[in-house]
Write a protein that holds these residues in place. Structure first.
Motif, short mmCIF file in Angstrom:
data_model
loop_
_atom_site.label_atom_id
_atom_site.label_comp_id
_atom_site.label_asym_id
_atom_site.label_seq_id
_atom_site.Cartn_x
_atom_site.Cartn_y
_atom_site.Cartn_z
N ALA A 11 23.71 -8.33 61.02
CA ALA A 11 24.54 -8.64 60.27
C ALA A 11 25.74 -8.00 61.48
CB ALA A 11 24.82 -7.50 59.14
N ASP A 12 26.79 -8.05 61.15
CA ASP A 12 28.01 -7.28 61.59
C ASP A 12 29.48 -7.33 60.94
OD1 ASP A 12 31.19 -7.29 63.71
OD2 ASP A 12 29.79 -7.99 64.70
N ARG A 13 29.03 -6.01 61.41
CA ARG A 13 30.19 -5.27 59.94
C ARG A 13 31.76 -6.08 59.68
NH1 ARG A 13 32.03 0.48 58.08
NH2 ARG A 13 30.65 0.95 58.86
N PRO A 56 29.77 -9.84 52.64
CA PRO A 56 30.29 -8.28 53.31
C PRO A 56 29.60 -7.15 52.59
CG PRO A 56 31.60 -10.45 52.69
CD PRO A 56 30.01 -10.85 52.43
N GLY A 57 29.89 -6.34 53.70
CA GLY A 57 29.36 -5.24 52.93
C GLY A 57 27.69 -4.66 53.10
N ALA A 58 26.53 -5.75 53.65
CA ALA A 58 25.58 -5.85 54.15
C ALA A 58 25.28 -4.27 54.74
CB ALA A 58 24.63 -6.86 54.52
N VAL A 59 25.85 -4.62 56.42
CA VAL A 59 25.57 -3.29 57.13
C VAL A 59 25.84 -2.41 56.93
CG1 VAL A 59 27.56 -4.07 58.95
CG2 VAL A 59 24.68 -3.14 59.41
N GLU A 60 27.13 -2.27 56.50
CA GLU A 60 28.41 -1.72 56.08
C GLU A 60 27.19 0.02 55.34
OE1 GLU A 60 31.90 -4.07 56.17
OE2 GLU A 60 29.25 -3.67 56.00
N ARG A 61 26.39 -0.57 54.05
CA ARG A 61 25.56 -0.09 53.36
C ARG A 61 24.18 1.37 54.05
NH1 ARG A 61 23.36 -0.72 47.87
NH2 ARG A 61 24.32 -2.82 48.06
N LEU A 62 24.17 0.83 54.99
CA LEU A 62 23.96 1.60 56.62
C LEU A 62 24.52 2.07 57.61
CD1 LEU A 62 20.76 2.51 57.27
CD2 LEU A 62 20.64 0.17 59.12
N LEU A 63 25.60 1.47 57.40
CA LEU A 63 25.99 2.46 58.54
C LEU A 63 27.04 3.37 57.62
CD1 LEU A 63 28.21 -0.64 60.54
CD2 LEU A 63 26.02 1.00 61.04
N ASP A 64 27.35 3.37 56.65
CA ASP A 64 28.10 4.36 56.19
C ASP A 64 27.03 5.11 55.01
OD1 ASP A 64 30.61 3.46 57.06
OD2 ASP A 64 30.50 2.87 55.72
N HIS A 65 26.37 5.49 55.64
CA HIS A 65 25.51 6.35 55.09
C HIS A 65 25.23 7.49 55.59
CE1 HIS A 65 21.46 8.11 53.45
NE2 HIS A 65 21.28 6.54 52.06
#
Length: 410
Positions: free
Chosen positions: A302-304, A311-320
């Motif tokens: 997944a790429d931001r 959309p939002g898949a990897v953001e949930r982890l990157l922005d944790h």
């Protein structure tokens, strides 16, 4: 946690040597990182693409001792010299023989001027790929139980032509606590509150039958929590996984939705109150306690900014709030991505041969209670002599992915 592991999970102890030794001067290039600073640990992830299409084929190729692809993978690892390495797409071998062959015959032997790198500890465990589910999980109206075909792979708990294809392994200089490691291969997807279930776009009905929905597992391979004894007085938990690619499915989007939920698992695992549904393969409930240091690693597919992931898949982890994104970069990635990537100096970690072409899908994400030092993506620029390890297109000398590394300290 003191939960037991599946019987086929093992820690392999090998003879160790100084893995921090600097390769000979002939190997120096701008893509080779400096030695790991004293007191730091270098974590890395590498989708090696060593998986084969037949059971035992990877083991046989490794046993030959002359597998050029494995040699290129090993040299890549030797150039970066990580202390803890997660390998994706490494077929699971319950005997541990494949990991031993790779560690001794490839990583442990120097290639083209690079010094051999010894990993005294290896962790491996079963995965869902290629394990028959006994249900129609790909929605084609039939259940295929004979391994070897795409139809069988589509009905397996994770897409694979045979059990163990596209597996994982952890190689480490530091002791791995196999007794306290947790695996989440058996966790049902239906256990996750609000899991994104695929729907038939024509009828609006669930894509899977009630039986198939009840049987489906969350992880396409597995999710692992492996404590690493770095000598800092408390272990660093390596959170390893390889979610399914968000592609290769129909308009119901079952893979893109599963990719989202596999990444969400780690965010829930790190969030007290959101981890109530989580239960490991030994039956122990709950996620990772607050204040425990960790590193999330793996090919998350997944790429931001780009690609087919939700959309939002990897953001949930990157922005944790417990996670740091160190934004590793490379000269080769920067050149290929141009200005499309976004963040200045942010070279991505993956080349793919289909549109959109250039994605970041491989991640090493430390917890905020760890200090981040050097970081990078092993991706030599076109004029770098080590570009021979990555190449410019198929067939890739080593892998179509890039090794990503990050140095952390307490």
């Amino acid at each position: 946690m003191t939960s037991p592991l599946p019987a086929s999970t093992a820690t392999l102890v090998l003879a160790a040597e100084d893995a921090r030794a600097v390769p000979p001067a002939v190997a120096v290039s701008p893509s080779v990182p400096p030695p790991v600073p004293e007191g730091s640990v270098r974590f890395a992830t590498f989708n090696t693409a060593l998986s084969r299409r037949r059971p035992g084929a990877m083991l046989s190729a490794l046993a030959s001792g002359g597998w050029e692809k494995a040699r290129a993978v090993a040299e890549t690892v030797q150039r970066v010299r990580p202390d803890v390495l997660l390998v994706n797409e490494f077929d699971h071998d319950p005997s541990g023989r494949a990991a031993e062959l790779f560690a001794r015959g490839y990583l442990g032997r120097g290639w083209n001027g690079a010094r051999g790198l010894e990993f005294p500890y290896v962790f491996s465990a079963p995965v869902n790929t290629g394990v028959a589910s006994g249900e129609d999980l790909n929605g084609d109206g039939r259940v295929v139980s004979e391994p070897g075909s795409d139809a069988y792979a589509g009905d397996a708990f994770g897409f694979g032509l045979f059990p163990g294809q596209y597996g994982m392994a952890v190689f480490s200089r530091y002791p791995l606590d196999a007794v306290r490691a947790r695996t989440f291969r058996l966790l049902r997807r239906s256990a996750m509150p609000g899991a994104l279930e695929p729907v038939d776009p024509g009828s609006g009905e669930p894509f899977l039958s009630p039986r198939a929905r009840a049987a489906a597992r969350l992880s396409s391979k597995s999710h692992w929590d492996v404590p690493v004894d770095t000598g800092w007085g408390r272990p660093v938990h390596l959170l390893a996984s390889h979610p399914t690619p968000p592609a290769f499915d129909g308009p119901e989007g079952r893979n893109v939705l599963r990719n989202h939920d596999e990444i969400r698992f780690w965010a829930d695992y790190l969030t007290p109150g959101a981890d109530g549904y989580i239960r490991d393969d030994a039956g122990v409930a709950g996620g990772l306690a607050e204040g425990v240091p960790f590193v999330v690693a793996g090919d998350l597919n997944a790429d931001r900014r780009r690609g087919a992931s939700l959309p939002g898949a990897v953001e949930r982890l990157l922005d944790h709030p417990r996670v740091v994104d160190p934004l590793p970069h490379s000269q080769g990635g920067r050149g290929r991505a141009g200005s499309a990537v976004g963040a200045p100096g942010h070279g991505e970690g993956f080349v793919e041969d289909t549109p959109p072409g250039h994605l970041r899908v491989d991640y090493v994400l430390p917890s905020r209670d760890l200090a981040v030092g050097g970081r990078g993506v092993f991706w030599p620029a076109p004029d770098d002599p080590l570009v021979r390890l990555t190449g410019g297109g198929r067939p890739f000398p080593a892998s179509d992915h890039r090794l990503v590394w990050v140095d952390v300290s307490p």
